[in-house]
Design a protein around this motif. Structure first.
Motif, mmCIF file in Angstrom:
data_model
loop_
_atom_site.group_PDB
_atom_site.id
_atom_site.type_symbol
_atom_site.label_atom_id
_atom_site.label_comp_id
_atom_site.label_asym_id
_atom_site.label_seq_id
_atom_site.Cartn_x
_atom_site.Cartn_y
_atom_site.Cartn_z
ATOM 1 N N CYS A 49 -17.794 -12.572 167.778
ATOM 2 C CA CYS A 49 -17.073 -13.784 167.375
ATOM 3 C C CYS A 49 -16.067 -13.449 166.273
ATOM 4 C CB CYS A 49 -18.053 -14.832 166.859
ATOM 5 S SG CYS A 49 -19.061 -15.610 168.125
ATOM 6 N N GLY A 50 -14.831 -13.883 166.477
ATOM 7 C CA GLY A 50 -13.790 -13.671 165.481
ATOM 8 C C GLY A 50 -12.993 -12.404 165.656
ATOM 9 N N GLU A 51 -13.409 -11.510 166.554
ATOM 10 C CA GLU A 51 -12.640 -10.295 166.759
ATOM 11 C C GLU A 51 -11.376 -10.593 167.565
ATOM 12 O OE1 GLU A 51 -15.387 -7.528 168.478
ATOM 13 O OE2 GLU A 51 -16.357 -7.141 166.548
ATOM 14 N N CYS A 52 -10.338 -9.811 167.331
ATOM 15 C CA CYS A 52 -9.031 -10.076 167.939
ATOM 16 C C CYS A 52 -8.622 -8.948 168.881
ATOM 17 C CB CYS A 52 -7.977 -10.243 166.845
ATOM 18 S SG CYS A 52 -8.265 -11.694 165.796
ATOM 19 N N TYR A 53 -7.956 -9.335 169.955
ATOM 20 C CA TYR A 53 -7.530 -8.384 170.976
ATOM 21 C C TYR A 53 -6.105 -8.698 171.432
ATOM 22 C CZ TYR A 53 -12.442 -7.052 171.487
ATOM 23 O OH TYR A 53 -13.711 -6.606 171.246
ATOM 24 N N GLN A 54 -5.360 -7.637 171.692
ATOM 25 C CA GLN A 54 -4.125 -7.773 172.446
ATOM 26 C C GLN A 54 -4.461 -7.673 173.921
ATOM 27 O OE1 GLN A 54 -1.318 -4.814 171.062
ATOM 28 N NE2 GLN A 54 -0.312 -6.291 169.728
ATOM 29 N N ILE A 55 -3.860 -8.560 174.713
ATOM 30 C CA ILE A 55 -4.098 -8.600 176.157
ATOM 31 C C ILE A 55 -2.758 -8.731 176.869
ATOM 32 C CG2 ILE A 55 -5.124 -9.945 178.033
ATOM 33 C CD1 ILE A 55 -7.344 -10.745 176.165
ATOM 34 N N LYS A 56 -2.599 -8.014 177.974
ATOM 35 C CA LYS A 56 -1.370 -8.120 178.747
ATOM 36 C C LYS A 56 -1.682 -7.901 180.212
ATOM 37 C CE LYS A 56 -0.137 -3.225 178.104
ATOM 38 N NZ LYS A 56 0.903 -2.284 177.610
ATOM 39 N N CYS A 57 -0.808 -8.397 181.063
ATOM 40 C CA CYS A 57 -0.916 -8.126 182.505
ATOM 41 C C CYS A 57 0.446 -7.684 183.023
ATOM 42 C CB CYS A 57 -1.426 -9.355 183.263
ATOM 43 S SG CYS A 57 -0.346 -10.812 183.245
ATOM 44 N N SER A 58 0.450 -7.025 184.186
ATOM 45 C CA SER A 58 1.698 -6.447 184.702
ATOM 46 C C SER A 58 1.983 -6.837 186.144
ATOM 47 C CB SER A 58 1.642 -4.914 184.588
ATOM 48 O OG SER A 58 0.525 -4.397 185.284
ATOM 49 N N GLN A 115 -6.681 -4.171 174.099
ATOM 50 C CA GLN A 115 -7.043 -3.279 173.005
ATOM 51 C C GLN A 115 -7.391 -4.110 171.778
ATOM 52 O OE1 GLN A 115 -3.912 -0.618 171.812
ATOM 53 N NE2 GLN A 115 -2.481 -2.244 171.258
ATOM 54 N N ARG A 116 -8.328 -3.614 170.995
ATOM 55 C CA ARG A 116 -8.745 -4.280 169.771
ATOM 56 C C ARG A 116 -7.653 -4.125 168.715
ATOM 57 N NH1 ARG A 116 -13.783 -4.478 167.078
ATOM 58 N NH2 ARG A 116 -13.535 -5.775 165.207
ATOM 59 N N VAL A 117 -7.358 -5.204 167.982
ATOM 60 C CA VAL A 117 -6.360 -5.179 166.924
ATOM 61 C C VAL A 117 -6.899 -5.941 165.717
ATOM 62 C CG1 VAL A 117 -4.370 -4.948 168.460
ATOM 63 C CG2 VAL A 117 -5.201 -7.239 167.845
ATOM 64 N N PRO A 118 -6.362 -5.705 164.532
ATOM 65 C CA PRO A 118 -6.768 -6.490 163.370
ATOM 66 C C PRO A 118 -6.362 -7.956 163.538
ATOM 67 C CG PRO A 118 -5.619 -4.481 162.708
ATOM 68 C CD PRO A 118 -5.413 -4.630 164.187
ATOM 69 N N CYS A 119 -7.170 -8.835 162.994
ATOM 70 C CA CYS A 119 -6.828 -10.254 162.992
ATOM 71 C C CYS A 119 -5.868 -10.541 161.845
ATOM 72 C CB CYS A 119 -8.077 -11.117 162.829
ATOM 73 S SG CYS A 119 -9.255 -10.986 164.183
ATOM 74 N N ASN A 120 -4.887 -11.382 162.112
ATOM 75 C CA ASN A 120 -3.908 -11.767 161.089
ATOM 76 C C ASN A 120 -3.602 -13.244 161.257
ATOM 77 O OD1 ASN A 120 -1.728 -12.186 159.406
ATOM 78 N ND2 ASN A 120 -0.668 -10.299 159.970
ATOM 79 N N TYR A 121 -4.029 -14.057 160.291
ATOM 80 C CA TYR A 121 -3.839 -15.502 160.377
ATOM 81 C C TYR A 121 -2.808 -16.017 159.374
ATOM 82 C CZ TYR A 121 -8.036 -15.256 163.242
ATOM 83 O OH TYR A 121 -8.946 -14.949 164.230
ATOM 84 N N GLY A 122 -1.895 -15.142 158.985
ATOM 85 C CA GLY A 122 -0.828 -15.574 158.088
ATOM 86 C C GLY A 122 -1.358 -15.958 156.721
ATOM 87 N N PHE A 154 -11.781 -17.737 160.429
ATOM 88 C CA PHE A 154 -10.486 -17.167 160.057
ATOM 89 C C PHE A 154 -10.593 -15.907 159.197
ATOM 90 C CE2 PHE A 154 -9.754 -21.973 159.790
ATOM 91 C CZ PHE A 154 -9.665 -22.105 161.161
ATOM 92 N N THR A 155 -11.575 -15.049 159.486
ATOM 93 C CA THR A 155 -11.666 -13.787 158.750
ATOM 94 C C THR A 155 -10.666 -12.786 159.331
ATOM 95 O OG1 THR A 155 -13.504 -13.099 160.179
ATOM 96 C CG2 THR A 155 -14.065 -14.118 158.086
ATOM 97 N N GLU A 156 -9.821 -12.279 158.462
ATOM 98 C CA GLU A 156 -8.785 -11.349 158.903
ATOM 99 C C GLU A 156 -9.324 -9.920 158.965
ATOM 100 O OE1 GLU A 156 -4.586 -13.428 157.840
ATOM 101 O OE2 GLU A 156 -5.313 -11.963 156.402
ATOM 102 N N GLY A 157 -8.449 -9.002 159.336
ATOM 103 C CA GLY A 157 -8.846 -7.603 159.443
ATOM 104 C C GLY A 157 -9.750 -7.391 160.633
ATOM 105 N N ASP A 158 -10.957 -6.897 160.396
ATOM 106 C CA ASP A 158 -11.890 -6.594 161.480
ATOM 107 C C ASP A 158 -12.273 -7.838 162.271
ATOM 108 O OD1 ASP A 158 -13.814 -4.367 162.567
ATOM 109 O OD2 ASP A 158 -15.041 -6.157 162.316
ATOM 110 N N GLY A 159 -12.284 -8.991 161.615
ATOM 111 C CA GLY A 159 -12.575 -10.245 162.304
ATOM 112 C C GLY A 159 -14.021 -10.663 162.245
ATOM 113 N N GLY A 160 -14.942 -9.700 162.298
ATOM 114 C CA GLY A 160 -16.361 -10.006 162.248
ATOM 115 C C GLY A 160 -16.922 -9.881 160.845
ATOM 116 N N LEU A 161 -18.216 -10.135 160.718
ATOM 117 C CA LEU A 161 -18.897 -10.031 159.426
ATOM 118 C C LEU A 161 -20.205 -9.265 159.588
ATOM 119 C CD1 LEU A 161 -18.332 -13.661 158.098
ATOM 120 C CD2 LEU A 161 -17.286 -11.572 157.185
ATOM 121 N N ARG A 162 -20.419 -8.293 158.722
ATOM 122 C CA ARG A 162 -21.679 -7.551 158.711
ATOM 123 C C ARG A 162 -22.738 -8.322 157.929
ATOM 124 N NH1 ARG A 162 -22.939 -2.226 159.330
ATOM 125 N NH2 ARG A 162 -20.745 -1.626 159.301
ATOM 126 N N SER A 163 -22.345 -8.909 156.796
ATOM 127 C CA SER A 163 -23.289 -9.661 155.981
ATOM 128 C C SER A 163 -22.558 -10.739 155.195
ATOM 129 C CB SER A 163 -24.048 -8.733 155.015
ATOM 130 O OG SER A 163 -23.171 -8.195 154.042
#
Length: 264
Positions: free
Chosen positions: A89-98, A157-164, A187-196
């Protein structure tokens, strides 16, 4: 697609086993391998809900918040290898199709806010996008035609989250009471997830661990002496730390969202 994926993984695991350099560094699991590099990876893309709809934040606990900025309907549900029992939850990905003439080939960025169970696990990686996000992969004027396909091969591909300028937010669970505090963290940026996640009452830096019960929901057993405003210490999976001081006021209202002044 599955054969090529298994071949790549077999080679990677072999290198991990025979090379002390990689054995000390790599975590030979499917999600970690692709998070740490390798460029775009094949997956299957589908969509759900209304054609221009926002999808859902249900399995992560964000409900209809996905419609609003900064998610702005650009979300996806992931299968088991993406959702990771809620850890995705909260992780960000770039997605594309061709696929021509429908797809633009330009990547869009989505946040994982829901789970795609059942048949979605028939392939290694499956993204079930909101109708709006699926259409965003299309060439101009082709969004409806792309959605009419129902599914399309994608690359991700996995990318950092950026919410401005949006900082980490705490949406207080409706069931919160003087003995049990629960919040959905957004809205956690960077990795997107939380370890603790840890919580501290007013006037102290004595942080108490919280438990992740499901999705993005974190809880703590407290008592009537545990007064707000509450501060939080959040640690990401890559051990980045953000401390949100007095993020939730003493007179908080269950169901309301409170924004901190920090992010990763």
């Amino acid at each position: 697609m599955a054969f090529n994926l298994k071949t790549v993984l077999s080679i990677f695991i072999s290198v991990c086993l025979v090379s002390s350099h990689f054995a000390n560094r790599c975590l030979c699991s499917i999600p970690t391998f692709f998070v740490n590099g390798g460029g775009f990876t094949p997956a299957l893309g589908t969509w759900y809900g209304d054609p221009n709809g926002a999808g859902s934040g249900g399995a992560c606990g964000w409900a209809d918040d996905v419609r609003l900025p900064p998610f702005s309907s650009m979300i996806a549900a992931g299968n088991a290898n993406i959702f990771l029992q809620g850890k995705g939850c909260g992780e960000c990905y770039q997605i594309k199709c061709s696929r021509e003439p429908y797809c633009s080939g330009n990547p869009i960025t989505v946040t994982i806010t829901d789970e795609c169970p059942g048949a979605c696990n028939d392939v290694p990686f499956h993204f079930d996008l909101s109708g709006a996000a699926f259409g965003a992969m299309a060439n101009p004027g082709q969004a409806d035609n792309l959605r009419n396909l129902g599914q399309v091969d994608i690359q991700f591909q996995r990318v950092p989250c950026n919410y401005g300028r949006t900082n980490i937010a705490f949406k207080i669970d409706a069931g919160t009471n003087p003995n049990w505090f629960a919040t959905r963290i957004e809205f956690t940026e960077g990795d997107g997830g939380l370890r603790s996640v840890e919580i501290a009452p007013a006037g102290t830096q004595e942080f108490v661990p919280m438990n992740n019960i499901w999705g993005a929901v974190w809880v703590a057993n407290i008592d009537s002496s545990f007064k707000g405003p509450y501060s939080f210490r959040l640690t990401s999976p890559i051990n980045a730390v953000a401390v949100a001081i007095n993020a939730v006021p003493m007179d908080y209202v269950p169901g309301q969202t409170y924004f901190s002044n920090v992010n990763f």
